[in-house]
Design a protein around this motif. Structure first.
Motif, PDB file in Angstrom:
ATOM      1  N   UNK A 264       0.965  -1.306   0.052  1.00 54.98           N
ATOM      2  CA  UNK A 264       0.016  -0.015  -0.129  1.00 54.98           C
ATOM      3  C   UNK A 264       0.909   1.272  -0.083  1.00 54.98           C
ATOM      4  N   UNK A 265       0.344   2.450  -0.373  1.00 54.22           N
ATOM      5  CA  UNK A 265       1.016   3.643  -0.292  1.00 54.22           C
ATOM      6  C   UNK A 265       1.588   3.943   1.218  1.00 54.22           C
ATOM      7  N   UNK A 266       2.856   4.494   1.297  1.00 57.42           N
ATOM      8  CA  UNK A 266       3.439   4.940   2.613  1.00 57.42           C
ATOM      9  C   UNK A 266       4.309   6.266   2.353  1.00 57.42           C
ATOM     10  N   UNK A 267       4.946   6.436   3.374  1.00 58.92           N
ATOM     11  CA  UNK A 267       5.857   7.807   3.279  1.00 58.92           C
ATOM     12  C   UNK A 267       7.129   7.526   4.046  1.00 58.92           C
ATOM     13  N   UNK A 268       7.978   8.249   3.927  1.00 61.32           N
ATOM     14  CA  UNK A 268       9.277   8.146   4.816  1.00 61.32           C
ATOM     15  C   UNK A 268       9.110   8.417   5.996  1.00 61.32           C
ATOM     16  N   UNK A 269       7.976   9.271   6.405  1.00 61.67           N
ATOM     17  CA  UNK A 269       7.705   9.557   7.837  1.00 61.67           C
ATOM     18  C   UNK A 269       6.953   8.573   8.467  1.00 61.67           C
ATOM     19  N   UNK A 270       6.117   7.751   7.703  1.00 62.43           N
ATOM     20  CA  UNK A 270       5.448   6.553   8.449  1.00 62.43           C
ATOM     21  C   UNK A 270       6.557   5.720   8.653  1.00 62.43           C
ATOM     22  N   UNK A 271       7.185   5.261   7.678  1.00 66.17           N
ATOM     23  CA  UNK A 271       8.400   4.264   7.839  1.00 66.17           C
ATOM     24  C   UNK A 271       9.138   4.511   9.013  1.00 66.17           C
ATOM     25  N   UNK A 272       9.573   5.626   8.908  1.00 63.74           N
ATOM     26  CA  UNK A 272      10.743   6.184  10.100  1.00 63.74           C
ATOM     27  C   UNK A 272       9.871   6.214  11.483  1.00 63.74           C
ATOM     28  N   UNK A 273       8.718   6.244  11.580  1.00 61.27           N
ATOM     29  CA  UNK A 273       7.976   6.523  12.844  1.00 61.27           C
ATOM     30  C   UNK A 273       7.771   5.042  13.176  1.00 61.27           C
ATOM     31  N   UNK A 274       7.417   4.214  12.481  1.00 61.99           N
ATOM     32  CA  UNK A 274       7.456   2.661  12.814  1.00 61.99           C
ATOM     33  C   UNK A 274       8.608   2.058  13.260  1.00 61.99           C
ATOM     34  N   UNK A 275       9.698   2.433  12.717  1.00 55.39           N
ATOM     35  CA  UNK A 275      10.937   1.845  13.085  1.00 55.39           C
ATOM     36  C   UNK A 275      11.562   2.570  14.176  1.00 55.39           C
ATOM     37  N   UNK A 276      11.209   3.748  14.703  1.00 49.81           N
ATOM     38  CA  UNK A 276      11.693   4.463  15.643  1.00 49.81           C
ATOM     39  C   UNK A 276      10.888   3.720  16.938  1.00 49.81           C
ATOM     40  N   UNK A 277       9.572   3.601  16.825  1.00 52.48           N
ATOM     41  CA  UNK A 277       8.927   3.227  17.826  1.00 52.48           C
ATOM     42  C   UNK A 277       9.209   1.903  18.072  1.00 52.48           C
ATOM     43  N   UNK A 278       9.598   0.933  17.230  1.00 55.82           N
ATOM     44  CA  UNK A 278       9.842  -0.151  17.519  1.00 55.82           C
ATOM     45  C   UNK A 278      11.140  -0.355  18.391  1.00 55.82           C
ATOM     46  N   UNK A 279      12.093   0.570  18.048  1.00 55.40           N
ATOM     47  CA  UNK A 279      13.527   0.526  18.623  1.00 55.40           C
ATOM     48  C   UNK A 279      13.263   1.145  20.202  1.00 55.40           C
ATOM     49  N   UNK A 280      12.219   1.780  20.311  1.00 57.22           N
ATOM     50  CA  UNK A 280      12.077   1.845  21.859  1.00 57.22           C
ATOM     51  C   UNK A 280      10.890   1.083  22.673  1.00 57.22           C
ATOM     52  N   UNK A 281      10.424  -0.051  21.936  1.00 59.79           N
ATOM     53  CA  UNK A 281       9.552  -0.711  22.271  1.00 59.79           C
ATOM     54  C   UNK A 281       9.974  -2.130  21.871  1.00 59.79           C
ATOM     55  N   UNK A 282       9.144  -2.925  21.061  1.00 53.40           N
ATOM     56  CA  UNK A 282       9.164  -4.247  20.854  1.00 53.40           C
ATOM     57  C   UNK A 282      10.717  -4.670  20.740  1.00 53.40           C
ATOM     58  N   UNK A 283      11.534  -4.075  19.968  1.00 50.49           N
ATOM     59  CA  UNK A 283      12.871  -4.119  19.575  1.00 50.49           C
ATOM     60  C   UNK A 283      13.941  -3.513  20.309  1.00 50.49           C
ATOM     61  N   UNK A 284      13.537  -2.861  21.499  1.00 48.06           N
ATOM     62  CA  UNK A 284      14.610  -2.102  22.295  1.00 48.06           C
ATOM     63  C   UNK A 284      15.606  -2.980  22.659  1.00 48.06           C
ATOM     64  N   UNK A 285      16.605  -2.703  22.616  1.00 46.03           N
ATOM     65  CA  UNK A 285      18.070  -3.219  22.743  1.00 46.03           C
ATOM     66  C   UNK A 285      18.652  -4.130  21.653  1.00 46.03           C
ATOM     67  N   UNK A 286      17.878  -4.369  20.665  1.00 43.58           N
ATOM     68  CA  UNK A 286      18.098  -5.169  19.554  1.00 43.58           C
ATOM     69  C   UNK A 286      17.917  -4.268  18.162  1.00 43.58           C
ATOM     70  N   UNK A 287      17.361  -3.362  18.129  1.00 48.74           N
ATOM     71  CA  UNK A 287      17.058  -2.450  16.946  1.00 48.74           C
ATOM     72  C   UNK A 287      17.296  -0.811  17.556  1.00 48.74           C
ATOM     73  N   UNK A 288      18.244  -0.057  17.023  1.00 48.83           N
ATOM     74  CA  UNK A 288      18.414   1.147  17.295  1.00 48.83           C
ATOM     75  C   UNK A 288      17.790   2.170  15.943  1.00 48.83           C
TER      76      UNK A 288
END
Length: 351
Positions: A264-288
């Motif tokens: 589906x359509x997306x944006x750089x802002x959405x992609x970065x928001x998802x990855x940044x949130x995961x780095x602070x939550x689900x993948x904290x300590x594994x993904x920065x």
């Protein structure tokens, strides 16, 4: 069942990954080689003791060892704690039962089939974690990427692969983005630092003729099993992943250039928001996540599996996404081996 108290682990192969595993455990403990409930009690490598001691104390990539290292008899003493040093070329020639280990970390990279891998368990090793992906899925009981599928690990497993550094880097990100946005196709170029299967100057060093060329004079395309590794961990992407790799003249730290076609359509802002949130939550300590103007050397000795460079995220089309992801191919992977080892031993002790 693993022994009570600190789990007893051994290393088979004491090269780049083996030495990083020992250092990483030492750093987790603050001092000594007992950390995260694990203790290294033995290592097996064909190098002489003087070389083992020297390369433990001094490392061109990760610096001086942050503790006391000396040889005493047949042991490598790390801050006064003994690690028995063995020098046996075959698993069958070691009395593993006498070592009373709970887990062997196989870091030589030489055992890739089920038949070869089983030589350790036949010789008395209770469970083995391999530092490389195996030739096929049936070669081990499971292939684990910590943070992506480690909770599916069967406590009764005896042979487990820790996958590869590139698989550990890519799979958590692809899993997240496929769940949140949907991925149609994936294409990855690994930009990997030079490795010890390449010569410093041109030499008869490998059956892959490109790898006969000087590691520090060229960027060299090499084969990679990354696509197969991703599809093994994320079967929902089977047939939709391609990968290639280029070795570059740096000592350490690599990157993935990831191109995705989304559903589906997306944006750089959405992609970065998802990855940044995961780095602070689900993948904290594994993904920065970072948007600072970094160069690769900034990630030397970084324990994360992946560091997303949000400043380089691009979206075109608007369904074609490009990501740049950094990773220390030695240190990050060594830390994931310890994470998997610790988790495996804990669930096995409760079973």
């Amino acid at each position: 069942m693993p022994s009570p108290g600190p789990y007893r682990i051994a290393l088979n192969g004491y090269g780049r990954i083996g030495r990083c595993v020992l250092r990483a455990l030492h750093e987790r403990a603050g001092a000594g080689i007992q950390g995260a409930g694990m203790q290294i009690v033995a290592l097996n490598d064909l190098a002489d003791q003087a070389s083992i001691e020297y390369l433990t104390r001094f490392d061109s990539t990760h610096g001086r060892f942050p503790g006391e290292v000396r040889v005493e008899g047949d042991c490598l003493m790390i801050d006064g704690q003994p690690v028995q040093v063995l020098s046996q070329p075959q698993p069958e020639t070691i009395d593993w039962k006498a070592l009373n280990i709970d887990l062997l970390l196989e870091c030589s990279g030489q055992y890739t089939s089920r038949e070869e891998a089983s030589r350790f368990t036949h010789a008395g090793v209770p469970r083995v974690l391999f530092s490389q992906p195996m030739a096929n899925e049936s070669a081990v009981d499971a292939t684990v990427v910590f943070g992506a599928n480690h909770q599916q690990l069967d406590p009764q497993a005896r042979l487990v692969s820790n996958a590869s550094c590139t698989t550990n880097c890519s799979v958590p990100l692809l899993k997240l983005l496929n769940e949140q946005i949907g991925l149609e196709y994936v294409s990855i170029t690994t930009i990997h630092s030079a490795m010890n299967d390449q010569p410093v100057i041109d030499a008869y060093h490998h059956t892959d003729l490109r790898r006969t060329r000087s590691a520090f004079q060229s960027m060299i395309p090499v084969s990679t099993g990354l696509a197969r590794g991703i599809e093994r961990l994320l079967p929902e992407l089977a047939g939709r992943v391609q990968a290639k790799a280029i070795r570059v003249p740096t000592l350490n730290v690599s990157a993935l250039d990831i191109t995705l076609q989304t559903q589906r359509d997306t944006s750089a802002e959405e992609i970065n928001r998802l990855l940044q949130a995961a780095s602070q939550g689900t993948f904290k300590g594994l993904v920065d996540y970072t948007e600072l103007p970094h160069a690769s050397c900034d990630f030397n000795h970084d324990p994360h599996s992946a560091v997303v460079d949000g400043s380089q995220t691009r979206v075109s089309g608007p369904r074609m996404v490009n990501l740049l992801v950094w990773f220390d191919n030695e240190w990050g992977f060594a830390n994931r081996m310890l994470d998997v080892a610790d988790y495996w031993l804990q669930i096995a002790s409760r079973d």
